[in-house]
Each structure stands twice: as structure tokens, then as C-alpha cells.
Motif scaffolding. Structure first.
Motif, PDB file in Angstrom:
ATOM      1  N   LEU A 155      28.734  36.410  43.269  1.00  0.00           N
ATOM      2  CA  LEU A 155      29.810  35.794  42.777  1.00  0.00           C
ATOM      3  C   LEU A 155      31.105  36.289  43.253  1.00  0.00           C
ATOM      4  O   LEU A 155      32.059  35.470  43.672  1.00  0.00           O
ATOM      5  N   VAL A 156      31.239  37.607  43.355  1.00  0.00           N
ATOM      6  CA  VAL A 156      32.577  38.070  43.669  1.00  0.00           C
ATOM      7  C   VAL A 156      33.001  37.992  45.266  1.00  0.00           C
ATOM      8  O   VAL A 156      34.125  37.783  45.708  1.00  0.00           O
ATOM      9  N   VAL A 157      31.617  37.994  45.881  1.00  0.00           N
ATOM     10  CA  VAL A 157      31.964  37.471  47.419  1.00  0.00           C
ATOM     11  C   VAL A 157      32.509  35.973  47.615  1.00  0.00           C
ATOM     12  O   VAL A 157      33.388  35.626  48.360  1.00  0.00           O
ATOM     13  N   ALA A 158      31.994  35.215  46.984  1.00  0.00           N
ATOM     14  CA  ALA A 158      32.304  33.785  46.905  1.00  0.00           C
ATOM     15  C   ALA A 158      33.699  33.641  46.385  1.00  0.00           C
ATOM     16  O   ALA A 158      34.661  32.747  46.828  1.00  0.00           O
ATOM     17  N   LEU A 159      34.171  34.409  45.421  1.00  0.00           N
ATOM     18  CA  LEU A 159      35.261  34.300  44.881  1.00  0.00           C
ATOM     19  C   LEU A 159      36.569  34.889  45.724  1.00  0.00           C
ATOM     20  O   LEU A 159      37.601  34.288  45.939  1.00  0.00           O
ATOM     21  N   PHE A 160      36.071  36.177  46.627  1.00  0.00           N
ATOM     22  CA  PHE A 160      36.995  36.581  47.500  1.00  0.00           C
ATOM     23  C   PHE A 160      37.133  35.628  48.827  1.00  0.00           C
ATOM     24  O   PHE A 160      38.162  35.467  49.516  1.00  0.00           O
ATOM     25  N   ALA A 161      36.170  34.829  48.889  1.00  0.00           N
ATOM     26  CA  ALA A 161      36.082  33.851  49.922  1.00  0.00           C
ATOM     27  C   ALA A 161      37.302  32.665  49.662  1.00  0.00           C
ATOM     28  O   ALA A 161      37.590  31.937  50.581  1.00  0.00           O
ATOM     29  N   THR A 236      34.152  45.207  42.371  1.00  0.00           N
ATOM     30  CA  THR A 236      35.437  45.523  41.603  1.00  0.00           C
ATOM     31  C   THR A 236      36.470  45.074  42.360  1.00  0.00           C
ATOM     32  O   THR A 236      37.478  44.343  42.128  1.00  0.00           O
ATOM     33  N   LEU A 237      36.630  45.681  43.605  1.00  0.00           N
ATOM     34  CA  LEU A 237      38.034  45.313  44.373  1.00  0.00           C
ATOM     35  C   LEU A 237      38.032  43.808  44.938  1.00  0.00           C
ATOM     36  O   LEU A 237      39.068  43.177  44.859  1.00  0.00           O
ATOM     37  N   LEU A 238      36.860  43.346  45.154  1.00  0.00           N
ATOM     38  CA  LEU A 238      36.984  41.823  45.553  1.00  0.00           C
ATOM     39  C   LEU A 238      37.514  41.186  44.386  1.00  0.00           C
ATOM     40  O   LEU A 238      38.251  40.201  44.468  1.00  0.00           O
ATOM     41  N   ALA A 239      36.841  41.407  43.199  1.00  0.00           N
ATOM     42  CA  ALA A 239      37.172  40.897  41.839  1.00  0.00           C
ATOM     43  C   ALA A 239      38.630  40.772  41.606  1.00  0.00           C
ATOM     44  O   ALA A 239      39.446  39.863  41.167  1.00  0.00           O
ATOM     45  N   LEU A 240      39.211  42.017  41.680  1.00  0.00           N
ATOM     46  CA  LEU A 240      40.540  42.130  41.356  1.00  0.00           C
ATOM     47  C   LEU A 240      41.468  41.518  42.363  1.00  0.00           C
ATOM     48  O   LEU A 240      42.383  41.057  42.209  1.00  0.00           O
ATOM     49  N   SER A 241      41.241  41.604  43.678  1.00  0.00           N
ATOM     50  CA  SER A 241      41.876  40.744  44.466  1.00  0.00           C
ATOM     51  C   SER A 241      42.027  39.293  44.160  1.00  0.00           C
ATOM     52  O   SER A 241      43.049  38.649  44.404  1.00  0.00           O
ATOM     53  N   TRP A 242      40.753  38.569  43.707  1.00  0.00           N
ATOM     54  CA  TRP A 242      40.861  37.253  43.192  1.00  0.00           C
ATOM     55  C   TRP A 242      41.978  37.052  42.165  1.00  0.00           C
ATOM     56  O   TRP A 242      42.619  36.142  41.823  1.00  0.00           O
ATOM     57  N   LEU A 243      41.717  37.900  41.201  1.00  0.00           N
ATOM     58  CA  LEU A 243      42.668  38.094  39.790  1.00  0.00           C
ATOM     59  C   LEU A 243      43.993  38.002  40.162  1.00  0.00           C
ATOM     60  O   LEU A 243      44.700  37.479  39.583  1.00  0.00           O
ATOM     61  N   LEU A 244      44.487  39.109  40.914  1.00  0.00           N
ATOM     62  CA  LEU A 244      45.850  39.592  41.056  1.00  0.00           C
ATOM     63  C   LEU A 244      46.460  38.584  42.006  1.00  0.00           C
ATOM     64  O   LEU A 244      47.557  38.224  42.047  1.00  0.00           O
ATOM     65  N   CYS A 245      45.838  37.949  43.141  1.00  0.00           N
ATOM     66  CA  CYS A 245      46.357  37.100  44.389  1.00  0.00           C
ATOM     67  C   CYS A 245      46.150  35.790  44.112  1.00  0.00           C
ATOM     68  O   CYS A 245      46.822  34.955  44.810  1.00  0.00           O
ATOM     69  N   ARG A 246      45.448  35.110  43.042  1.00  0.00           N
ATOM     70  CA  ARG A 246      45.317  33.817  42.832  1.00  0.00           C
ATOM     71  C   ARG A 246      46.648  33.437  42.337  1.00  0.00           C
ATOM     72  O   ARG A 246      47.408  33.689  41.772  1.00  0.00           O
ATOM     73  N   SER A 247      46.845  32.015  42.448  1.00  0.00           N
ATOM     74  CA  SER A 247      47.947  31.292  42.230  1.00  0.00           C
ATOM     75  C   SER A 247      48.201  31.152  40.650  1.00  0.00           C
ATOM     76  O   SER A 247      46.976  30.770  40.086  1.00  0.00           O
ATOM     77  N   PRO A 248      49.177  31.163  40.180  1.00  0.00           N
ATOM     78  CA  PRO A 248      49.271  30.877  38.546  1.00  0.00           C
ATOM     79  C   PRO A 248      48.924  29.593  38.159  1.00  0.00           C
ATOM     80  O   PRO A 248      48.611  29.119  37.253  1.00  0.00           O
ATOM     81  N   SER A 249      49.127  28.305  39.164  1.00  0.00           N
ATOM     82  CA  SER A 249      48.673  27.257  38.953  1.00  0.00           C
ATOM     83  C   SER A 249      47.272  26.781  39.288  1.00  0.00           C
ATOM     84  O   SER A 249      46.779  25.838  39.422  1.00  0.00           O
ATOM     85  N   ASP A 250      46.419  27.890  39.458  1.00  0.00           N
ATOM     86  CA  ASP A 250      45.139  27.735  39.894  1.00  0.00           C
ATOM     87  C   ASP A 250      44.326  27.164  38.867  1.00  0.00           C
ATOM     88  O   ASP A 250      44.487  27.201  37.866  1.00  0.00           O
ATOM     89  N   GLU A 251      43.289  26.382  39.321  1.00  0.00           N
ATOM     90  CA  GLU A 251      42.507  25.449  38.466  1.00  0.00           C
ATOM     91  C   GLU A 251      41.156  26.067  38.118  1.00  0.00           C
ATOM     92  O   GLU A 251      40.455  25.630  37.335  1.00  0.00           O
ATOM     93  N   LEU A 253      40.864  28.768  36.077  1.00  0.00           N
ATOM     94  CA  LEU A 253      41.063  29.799  34.798  1.00  0.00           C
ATOM     95  C   LEU A 253      39.778  29.955  34.039  1.00  0.00           C
ATOM     96  O   LEU A 253      39.357  30.986  33.531  1.00  0.00           O
ATOM     97  N   TYR A 254      38.840  28.970  34.237  1.00  0.00           N
ATOM     98  CA  TYR A 254      37.531  29.054  33.461  1.00  0.00           C
ATOM     99  C   TYR A 254      36.593  30.203  34.186  1.00  0.00           C
ATOM    100  O   TYR A 254      35.721  30.615  33.480  1.00  0.00           O
ATOM    101  N   LEU A 255      36.936  30.618  35.241  1.00  0.00           N
ATOM    102  CA  LEU A 255      36.152  31.608  36.003  1.00  0.00           C
ATOM    103  C   LEU A 255      36.700  33.203  35.686  1.00  0.00           C
ATOM    104  O   LEU A 255      35.962  34.034  35.986  1.00  0.00           O
ATOM    105  N   ILE A 256      37.780  33.423  34.768  1.00  0.00           N
ATOM    106  CA  ILE A 256      38.303  34.645  34.244  1.00  0.00           C
ATOM    107  C   ILE A 256      37.217  35.303  33.565  1.00  0.00           C
ATOM    108  O   ILE A 256      36.688  36.343  33.583  1.00  0.00           O
TER     109      ILE A 256
END
Length: 348
Positions: A155-161, A236-251, A253-256
Motif C-alpha cells: 500500500l505505501v509503495v503504491a501511495l508513494f508512486a 513509514t517514510l514513504l507514508a509520511l511523504s504522501w501525507l505531507l506532500c499531497r495536495s490539499p485538494s487531493d481527492e 482523503l479517504y485513504l488517510i
């Protein structure tokens, strides 16, 4: 009409193309091995099925092939199925659309990846005496533990991608290189010549990118801690990268909540693994030693009983080598491993 700019094809694209070519070559080799093993197994199985009374040699031959097929199936799972599962998950998250059949396919793929690990473990267990066979409860815990560790990683690899499609390729190459060096430093001796041995180490490094796979003798407690600590920090770093760098208007949100549950899921898998080694692993039942991991050591002489071998020429040396590192092997029993469960009657 303005002239078109030539397509950009820089060092990064060359690196990705080389990585894709290497992955394709490994996939072709694995598919060829699996196909050859399956065809030979079908040929022998056809003869056994139509024979009035299958000889002990034929039964041992089928067990020999089944062990190879189990390992090749594991290789194929992590060289082909797991990357495809990650890619499918990435595409669904990118488009934010999923058909019911795709959701069912993803769930089935996760189960198949975990099942290949369980099937491989059961194949190694067949070298032990019947009293150490994998029970239904042990199989369930082993399955759940690997499922809990594998799902968050994919999951975190796919989110980082989602944020860095090229970055995940670079990340894979760096982690794969680190795992390849780690496996090489452990001094594996699985193949008969240096070339195939390097290919084996490369495949194991791919498996280690997603899941634990031990290849060396000796105590594995500290190696396991180092590996899972590294994967936990990396994921954890991959997941945090996605959480911190995603756009505020990202669709997405259900993934959080899903990402937030990934860490507890991984910790649950580690807890199940510790429970398995403490109460359900054959080494724990044979020696009552909690400090030995799955492949701990050939030093102890009191412990598991392996099947005795009557036909040394039919012993699957590769799986025998792995079984000796998978379980605590008595010194006297190292020379008396049976080819597998198919020769159980011969061990009486």
C-alpha cells in the motif's frame, strides 16, 4: 504550426528502461523455470496416475518436483504478481475509480501472495517428522502474520508512486541494491555455479523488498530485527511523504484512515510472528527455546527430528539446504533428510 519539441529521454529514463529490462529478464527466467518444472511434473504425474502401483521411486520423484515448483511459484509471485498488484493499486488510486471486479482481484491477489509464502513454508515442513507438521492453527497464524506484513508494504509503495512515479522506481533500485548486498554478505551457496548464484541473490533481493526471506544459517533473531526495523522505517517514510506532500485538494482523503491503520497492521503482524515462534514453531515445541528464530542454527544437537532418507539420489538438495536453515537441525539428522512428505511411509 509550431514544430514539436523532441521527446525528452535523459539519464533517468535510461535508468528506468534498464530497470524494466532487468525486471523483464528476471521474470522470463522465473517463468521458464516454472514452466519446465510444471511440464516435467505433469509428465511424471501422468505416469504415476496410470500406473497400477506407483513405485516408491516415482513418489519420491514427484515430491522432488513439488518442492522445486513450490519455490519457483514463490519466485514468480514476487517477480510478477506482486509488482502487478502494486501497479494495479496505483492505477486505481490514480484514476480514483474501481470496478467491483478490480476490488475482488486486488483482494484475491493479496491472498495469493500470502498463500505462496504459506505453501513454501509447508513444503519445507514436509522434511520434518509427522509430529512437526504444520497444523491448521499454525497455518492460520502464519498466513495472517504474512498478510499483515505484506499489505501495508504494498500500500505505501503504491501511495508513494502517486506523487513520484519515477521516484518509486529509484526507491526500488536503491532498496533492491541494499538487499542484494546484504544477501551477498551472508554468503549464500544455493546454486552450483557463480552465475546462477548471483541470479538467485537478485531474486531474493526482490522478495526482500516486499517480505522477509531468510537464506543464511545461524541465529536470525538479530537479522530479522534489522530487516523489519529497516522496512518499518522505510515504509513509514514513504507514508509520511504522501501525507505531507499531497495536495490539499487531493481527492484521496479517504485513504488517510487507511494509511493510519497501516502501522498498527504491521505491528500486529510482528506480534503474530513472535507468537508463532514462541508457541507454534516446531523448534519451540522441540526445544522450548524462545530465542531461536525460524532459521536458527545448525549448532544445537537436541531438537527436531528429520525424516530418514532411503534414496539419497532423489533428495532435493536445494530444498534440503533451505530446510536445514529453516529449522534447528540435529547434527546426526543433517545426513538423513527425506525428500518430502511423499515418502512418509518409507520413514516408518
Amino acid at each position: 504550426m509550431a514544430a514539436r519539441c523532441p521527446p525528452r529521454f535523459g539519464p533517468l529514463q535510461l535508468l528506468l528502461a534498464a530497470a524494466g529490462a532487468a525486471a523483464a529478464a528476471l521474470d522470463v527466467c522465473a517463468d521458464a523455470w516454472v514452466a519446465a518444472g510444471c511440464l516435467h511434473a505433469l509428465k511424471v504425474g501422468w505416469k504415476v496416475c496410470w500406473a497400477k502401483a506407483a513405485s516408491e521411486e516415482e513418489q519420491n520423484r514427484m515430491a522432488f518436483l513439488s518442492h522445486d515448483i513450490s519455490m519457483l511459484r514463490l519466485f514468480e509471485t514476487f517477480l510478477e504478481n506482486t509488482p502487478q498488484l502494486t501497479l494495479l493499486l496505483y492505477v486505481i488510486l490514480r484514476t480514483n475509480k474501481a470496478e467491483p471486479s478490480q476490488g475482488l482481484g486486488i483482494c484475491t491477489a493479496f491472498l495469493c501472495v500470502t498463500w505462496s509464502l504459506l505453501d513454501y513454508h509447508q513444503s519445507l515442513r514436509s522434511f520434518l517428522q509427522d509430529k512437526y507438521e504444520l497444523s491448521l492453527g499454525s497455518s492460520a497464524v502464519y498466513f495472517l502474520w504474512n498478510l499483515s506484513l505484506t499489505c501495508p508494504r504494498i500500500l505505501v509503495v503504491a501511495l508513494f508512486a502517486l506523487l513520484w512515479p519515477y521516484g518509486v522506481a529509484v526507491h526500488f533500485l536503491l532498496v533492491w541494491l541494499a538487499m542484494f548486498l546484504w544477501v551477498s554478505l551472508q554468503g549464500t551457496d544455493f546454486m552450483e555455479s557463480p552465475g546462477p548464484e548471483q541470479l538467485y541473490r537478485a531474486i531474493v533481493a526482490v522478495i526482500l523488498y516486499f517480505s522477509w526471506f531468510n537464506v543464511a544459517p545461524g541465529r536470525t533473531l538479530y537479522r530479522s530485527i534489522i530487516y523489519h526495523g529497516f522496512i518499518l522505517v522505510d515504509s513509514t517514510l514513504l507514508a509520511l511523504s504522501w501525507l505531507l506532500c499531497r495536495s490539499p485538494s487531493d481527492e484521496h482523503l479517504y485513504l488517510i484512515p487507511v494509511v493510519s491503520a497501516a502501522l498498527p497492521c504491521y505491528l500486529l503482524g510482528l506480534l503474530l510472528r513472535v507468537s508463532y515462534y514462541k508457541w507454534l514453531h516446531p523448534s519451540a515445541r522441540a526445544q522450548q527455546q524462545d530465542s531461536y528464530d525460524e532459521v536458527d542454527a545448525n549448532r544445537r544437537t537436541d531438537g527436531l527430528e528429520f525424516r530418514t532418507v532411503l534414496e539419497p539420489d532423489l533428495v532435493n538438495r536445494r530444498m534440503q539446504w533451505l530446510a536445514q536453515r529453516q529449522f534447528v537441525v540435529p547434527v546426526l539428522a543433517e545426513q538423513h533428510l527425506l525428500n518430502g512428505a511423499a515418502a512418509a511411509d518409507a520413514a516408518v
